[in-house]
Design a protein around this motif. Structure first.
Motif, PDB file in Angstrom:
ATOM      1  N   LEU A  98       0.836  -1.200   0.000  1.00 21.03           N
ATOM      2  CA  LEU A  98       0.000   0.000   0.000  1.00 21.03           C
ATOM      3  C   LEU A  98       0.872   1.251   0.000  1.00 21.03           C
ATOM      4  O   LEU A  98       0.610   2.213  -0.718  1.00 21.03           O
TER       5      LEU A  98
ATOM      6  N   HIS B 208       2.563   6.729   6.025  1.00 20.06           N
ATOM      7  CA  HIS B 208       2.149   5.974   7.213  1.00 20.06           C
ATOM      8  C   HIS B 208       2.046   4.482   6.947  1.00 20.06           C
ATOM      9  O   HIS B 208       2.293   3.689   7.848  1.00 20.06           O
ATOM     10  N   TYR B 209       1.729   4.088   5.719  1.00 21.61           N
ATOM     11  CA  TYR B 209       1.690   2.647   5.449  1.00 21.61           C
ATOM     12  C   TYR B 209       3.069   2.026   5.654  1.00 21.61           C
ATOM     13  O   TYR B 209       3.221   0.977   6.275  1.00 21.61           O
TER      14      TYR B 209
ATOM     15  N   THR C 171      -4.676   8.785  11.333  1.00 19.30           N
ATOM     16  CA  THR C 171      -4.610   7.928  10.158  1.00 19.30           C
ATOM     17  C   THR C 171      -3.769   6.686  10.398  1.00 19.30           C
ATOM     18  O   THR C 171      -4.143   5.575  10.037  1.00 19.30           O
TER      19      THR C 171
ATOM     20  N   ARG D 179      -5.533   4.335  12.874  1.00 13.20           N
ATOM     21  CA  ARG D 179      -6.758   3.806  12.290  1.00 13.20           C
ATOM     22  C   ARG D 179      -6.424   2.720  11.262  1.00 13.20           C
ATOM     23  O   ARG D 179      -7.001   1.633  11.274  1.00 13.20           O
ATOM     24  N   THR D 180      -5.447   3.018  10.401  1.00 14.14           N
ATOM     25  CA  THR D 180      -5.077   2.038   9.379  1.00 14.14           C
ATOM     26  C   THR D 180      -4.555   0.758  10.013  1.00 14.14           C
ATOM     27  O   THR D 180      -4.917  -0.349   9.619  1.00 14.14           O
TER      28      THR D 180
ATOM     29  N   VAL E 296      -7.526  -1.149  11.372  1.00 18.66           N
ATOM     30  CA  VAL E 296      -8.614  -1.555  10.523  1.00 18.66           C
ATOM     31  C   VAL E 296      -8.223  -2.707   9.574  1.00 18.66           C
ATOM     32  O   VAL E 296      -9.022  -3.600   9.307  1.00 18.66           O
ATOM     33  N   VAL E 297      -6.990  -2.735   9.118  1.00 18.11           N
ATOM     34  CA  VAL E 297      -6.615  -3.775   8.158  1.00 18.11           C
ATOM     35  C   VAL E 297      -6.623  -5.166   8.803  1.00 18.11           C
ATOM     36  O   VAL E 297      -7.284  -6.081   8.296  1.00 18.11           O
TER      37      VAL E 297
ATOM     38  N   ALA F 242     -10.221  -6.149   9.535  1.00 20.79           N
ATOM     39  CA  ALA F 242     -11.005  -6.556   8.370  1.00 20.79           C
ATOM     40  C   ALA F 242     -10.774  -8.029   8.059  1.00 20.79           C
ATOM     41  O   ALA F 242     -11.713  -8.800   7.851  1.00 20.79           O
ATOM     42  N   LEU F 243      -9.498  -8.431   8.074  1.00 19.70           N
ATOM     43  CA  LEU F 243      -9.196  -9.834   7.768  1.00 19.70           C
ATOM     44  C   LEU F 243      -9.802 -10.762   8.807  1.00 19.70           C
ATOM     45  O   LEU F 243     -10.447 -11.767   8.476  1.00 19.70           O
TER      46      LEU F 243
ATOM     47  N   PHE G 170     -19.475  -5.776  13.183  1.00 21.83           N
ATOM     48  CA  PHE G 170     -18.576  -4.915  12.418  1.00 21.83           C
ATOM     49  C   PHE G 170     -19.015  -4.823  10.955  1.00 21.83           C
ATOM     50  O   PHE G 170     -19.157  -3.732  10.389  1.00 21.83           O
TER      51      PHE G 170
ATOM     52  N   LYS H 113     -21.202   2.552   6.365  1.00 23.15           N
ATOM     53  CA  LYS H 113     -19.886   2.889   5.804  1.00 23.15           C
ATOM     54  C   LYS H 113     -18.957   3.517   6.843  1.00 23.15           C
ATOM     55  O   LYS H 113     -18.283   4.514   6.573  1.00 23.15           O
TER      56      LYS H 113
ATOM     57  N   LEU I 162     -16.868   2.676  10.974  1.00 27.10           N
ATOM     58  CA  LEU I 162     -16.654   1.736  12.068  1.00 27.10           C
ATOM     59  C   LEU I 162     -17.772   1.895  13.092  1.00 27.10           C
ATOM     60  O   LEU I 162     -18.359   2.975  13.199  1.00 27.10           O
TER      61      LEU I 162
END
Ligand code: HDD
Ligand code: HEM
Ligand code: HEM
Lengths: 402, 472
Positions: free
Chosen positions: B54, B62-63, B228, B231-232, B235-236, B239-240, B354, B362, B364
């Motif tokens: 990413l 930040h990624y 950011t 949060r990233t 969240v990743v 999600a998985l 979730f 759309k 959290l």
């Protein structure tokens, strides 16, 4: 040579690799004992930097040896491990201490870590040396814990080989670190390791000579093997390589020293194999201990495939390490390289719908089929949509606040 | 050949071992340390590589910063996994020489291939972690891929051994009780138990890692770290994990069907079913008593037949069909099984919450309870993981190789097991403390300036009305 003997050769190669590579990494903390203050700190840092990138890979050689042993000579493995559990557990404890040392030094230089690491530089080589000694002296009978709990590994041969292992590790570490310090431009440190290497080399040689005498008393069969025929040739090669190492160290030709030291170790291990053959344990020959031919062939096939992948990978790793690419403060390549930037967008509706359909079909197939292609197709569909869906979900979650 | 084998196994007759139970507990303890650690070896590389990718694609700092920090965590946990795994390979010989002497050649091939997998994982994790800024970004990204692949093959091979122990094949036993005619490839891949077990374990690794990492950032979230970066990073993995958790129920059902087919007595143990029953009920909770009934349980008619065979009237074999000597510890297995299923259902419910909020709104969930639940989900997933292994392993007892070799025939005859056990327990405690300490250090390391600047302006604003609502 018969098929049953081939895996022994693999094991000996594995042992040689483990002694040369992991030996250096166990021996290194030993030298933190020999200096205080600034120099001590310098030695610790140099040691950590030189070894940290490679220790994990080095350790897998031990696993490799164990696995070949239990696959092809299951009874030998089981006899050794049940009789010699104390030194083997000790060796394991040492390995753990060393690993904790790497973990902690990765974030901070803490003196207590080096106490642990130094203890491990005595314990692990000694313990593993006594295990080799017990086999050499024929103190491990075939059977479930059939040997003596203590004398099997606390006999003259075992103790001798244990001590030899400690000095050998310290020696290998000094040779390796002397070269490494020069490569990174730390002349003073390189000199310090060179001196230590010379001393340790002399001591190791001396212990080796005493060791032969002890073998004569305590392990006659192996002594005879080492002093005649092919075994003798191996011992002589080892001695010559040892002398070459000392000469190259003295002449500051560290790259030669590194390889000749490895050759000396490999030769003596080959000699051990030749002298010990044909019996692995008293009364248990290689032939009679070996698993059936299709097991051996299966193992050889998998080792061949494995090596095809492993050798280039190892060369890559050592190339990067020895080429100085992982040195701290080394030049950075491509960090400033621009990559095309794109905004993250939530996935298209059509793709989401398609994924949901595939997922639904996959779930249904998995749930209703008891076996056969339907089931496996279903599971495959579930897994594919799971990871595809995970990526899409992650995309859409993080893109909403960009 | 036959005589040779006779000679070989005759030196490993069963021995008297007063401390079999301690040996088993030592094995269990070692697995309880190793398996949660290796979940990170299985699932973490993929997450780290995804983050780096990413970063490369978007050019956003930040990624990459997340990938960098995670890669430090990854190599620390990898090191702990390596030592605990090394101990395990020693333990196979230290504790179970009888098993190794008779069957080492049957399943050894799997570990042989496994060894190479470990090599690849160790080499490429190192290259990846030390290679930041030392190689072109593309090559660096690529160097992570073999590590990821090796995590998958590594777990596949070791699970194939366990699946073989559950459903042994690839050898014959002759009249004298010796193992003959070994067919190693068949032992390795020739049993149907492998695939459900592998898939179930693989998803378990993603669930443990996903919720585990998300939970760490959820703690920060509740304390107001919602920029950011944070949060990233939350969240990743979340999600998985939230997609894997519901899927795990489906795959668990597949596992259960495999157990019903290969190990009917294990299934009866899960459920505490004494009599062979047509249209067997499922009993939740409760305690299996001396007189072969379950006290305080809640019975759901025909549910067990439904679950195990997808047929409400199917016949389920009961414990009565084998001598009591061949029963596992029923309550241990039942409680472990129900713990796993209970937690698995709970995690799936959390995931549903979730996903529902996400698809409808759309965003959290805003309730604090959601984030508290995420914090809890990590440890709960580890508990489910270990409970699952207890189910499998204790449920197989008294057999080490199902219906071929008993655990008491496998154990070492050496003295001093109890002493070794004590030492090992102490060492594990020290290892866990040291790992924890290192991870804390990694977490406290300062951020690179551009990230720190980013985090000074949290973009989520003050808590909204929604949140207060949800709390009431
Ligand atoms: C995060 C972990 C986790 C979660 C949420 C679940 N499981 Fe599980 N389960 C495991 C982690 C696990 C495991 C990785 O610990 C085991 C041990 C051996 C194996 O293959 O997977 C396992 C074994 C296992 C077995 C025994 C397999 C055997 O003996 O061969 C069954 C029948 C199930 N599981 C069923 C389920 C069901 C019906 C679940 C639904 C809610 C579930 N599991 C959730
Ligand atoms: C290869 C994969 C294997 C896996 C993944 C595995 C997994 C586990 C786990 C997680 C436990 C813990 C159970 C608990 O917490 O009580 C356990 C226990 C145990 N394992 Fe295994 N195991 C494997 C191989 C072996 C082997 C080779 C043996 C050797 C004989 C063995 C024998 C046992 C025994 C005896 C127990 C204790 C059971 C009890 O306490 O009742 N397992 N195993
Ligand atoms: C009898 C059982 C087991 C033995 C003997 C064993 C042995 C080992 C060894 C020796 C290592 C260190 C490898 C290295 O030096 O790099 C290791 C690591 C690993 N093991 Fe195990 N293991 C067992 C059970 C399991 C199980 C049940 C899993 C399940 C998923 C597993 C997955 C892994 C993975 C992925 C690694 C890589 C290291 C890491 O990511 O931390 N192992 N194991």
């Amino acid at each position: 040579m018969t098929l049953a003997e081939v895996p022994v050769i693999l094991m000996l190669i594995g042992i040689a690799a483990y002694v040369v590579l992991a030996g250096a990494d166990f021996g290194a903390p030993f030298w933190s004992l020999t200096a205080r203050g600034e120099r001590g700190k310098e030695i610790r840092t140099a040691t950590h930097q030189a070894m940290a990138p490679v220790w994990e890979a080095n350790h897998v050689w031990l696993i490799f040896v164990l696995v070949v042993c239990w696959t092809v000579y299951p009874e030998v493995f089981a006899s050794i491990f049940s009789t010699l559990w104390i030194p083997l557990l000790l060796a394991c404890l040492g390995i753990i201490m060393r690993a904790v040392g790497y973990m902690v030094s990765g974030v901070e230089d803490r003196p207590w870590v080096w106490v642990l690491a130094t203890v491990s530089s005595f314990v692990t080589p000694f313990a593993l040396g006594t295990v080799v000694g017990a086999t050499v002296a024929g103190e491990v009978p075939a059977g479930n814990a059939a040997g003596d709990l203590f004398t099997s590994w606390l006999n003259p041969t075992s103790i001798m080989i244990g001590i030899l292992a400690i000095t050998l590790c310290a020696y290998l570490a000094a040779v390796y670190l002397a070269g490494d310090a020069r490569r990174t431009g730390r002349q003073g440190l390189s000199e310090a390791f060179r001196t230590r290497g010379l001393v340790a080399g002399a001591v190791t040689g001396l212990v080796g000579v005493v060791g032969i005498a002890v073998l004569n008393e305590d392990a006659g069969r192996v002594y005879d093997g080492l002093t005649s025929g092919a075994g003798l040739v191996a011992v002589l090669i080892s001695a010559a390589a040892g002398l070459l190492t000392m000469a190259s160290l003295a002449a500051r030709r560290f790259n030669i020293a590194r390889f000749s030291a490895a050759a000396a170790v490999a030769a003596v291990i080959a000699g051990w194999g030749l002298a010990q053959e044909p019996e692995m344990l008293p009364g248990l020959t290689i032939e009679s201990a070996a698993a059936s031919d299709n097991v051996i062939i299966g193992l050889l096939v998998s080792v061949a495939i494995g090596l095809l992948i492993l050798i280039p990978s190892l060369l890559l790793l050592y190339g990067l390490v020895l080429g100085g690419r992982f040195d701290p403060g080394g030049e950075s390549t491509g960090a400033g390289e621009k990559t095309p930037a794109f905004g993250l967008k939530p996935p298209r509706v059509a793709i989401v719908v398609l994924t949901l359909i595939v997922a639904a079909v996959g779930w249904t197939l998995t749930f209703v089929s008891d076996s056969g292609p339907g089931l496996y197709l279903g599971v495959a569909m579930v897994l594919i949509t799971l990871f595809g869906g995970g990526v899409m979900l992650a995309f859409s979650l993080i893109s909403t606040d960009q | 050949m036959l005589e040779l084998l006779a000679a070989a196994s005759s030196s490993f007759p069963p021995v008297d071992q007063d401390y079999l139970l301690e040996a088993r507990q030592m094995q269990a303890l070692s697995f309880a340390v190793h398996i949660p650690l290796v979940c990170f070896g299985v699932a973490f590389p993929a997450l780290v590589i995804f983050m780096e990718w990413l970063g490369l694609r978007t050019g956003k700092a930040h990624y990459t910063a997340i990938a960098r920090r995670w890669s430090k965590v990854m190599i620390t946990l990898f090191a702990a996994g390596v030592v605990s795994g090394t101990l395990l390979s020693f333990e196979l010989g230290l504790l179970w020489p009888g098993f190794m002497a008779s069957f080492g050649d049957v399943f050894g091939l799997a570990f042989g291939l496994e060894g190479f997998s470990f090599f690849i994982e160790a080499i490429f994790i190192t290259i990846y972690v030390y290679g930041w800024d030392r190689m072109s970004p593309k090559r660096h990204l690529l160097s992570g891929i073999p590590a990821m692949a090796a995590g998958i093959t590594g777990s596949l091979l070791v699970i194939s051994v366990n699946a073989w122990m559950n459903s042994p094949s690839g050898f014959d036993v002759n009249a004298a009780g010796e193992v003959v005619n070994v067919r190693p490839w068949e032992a390795l891949f020739g049993n149907g138990h492998l695939w459900p077990q592998m898939t179930h374990m693989y998803l378990a690794a993603y669930i443990v890692v996903g919720f585990g990492i998300a939970g760490v950032y959820a703690v920060g979230w509740l304390r107001g770290r919602r920029g950011t970066y944070f949060r990233t990073a939350m969240v990743v993995p979340l999600a998985l994990a939230c997609l894997a958790a519901p899927t795990q129920i489906l795959i668990g059902d597949w596992s259960a069907r495999a157990v019903a087919e290969d190990q009917p007595i294990k299934l009866a143990t899960f459920e505490g079913l004494y009599k062979t029953t047509e249209g067997a009920p499922e009993t939740i909770f409760g305690w299996y008593t001396e007189d072969n009934t379950i006290e305080y349980g809640i019975e759901i008619p025909k549910m067990l037949s439904m679950l195990a065979y997808h047929d409400p009237n199917a016949t389920v074999q009961g414990l009565e069909t084998v001598p009591e000597d061949d029963w596992p510890a029923i309550n241990v297995v039942r409680i472990a099984f129900q713990t796993m299923v209970g937690i698995g259902t709970g995690l799936a419910a959390l995931a549903a919450w979730f996903l529902f909020v996400w698809f409808r709104r759309k965003r959290l969930p805003r309730s604090k309870w959601f984030f508290r639940a995420v914090i809890l989900a990590g440890p709960a997933a580890v508990v489910a993981l270990i409970a699952g292994w207890v189910t499998t392993e204790v449920g197989r007892q008294p057999w080490v190789v199902y219906q071929v070799m008993r655990t008491e025939e496998a154990v070492t005859g050496a003295d001093g097991i109890v002493f070794g056990y004590g030492v090992l327990a102490a060492v594990y405690v020290a290892l866990i403390i040291a790992t924890w300490w290192v991870l804390r250090r990694v977490a406290r390391a300062p951020f690179p300036p551009e990230i720190a600047a980013l985090e000074r302006t949290p973009d989520d604003g003050p808590p909204s009305g929604d949140e207060r609502e949800a709390e009431e």
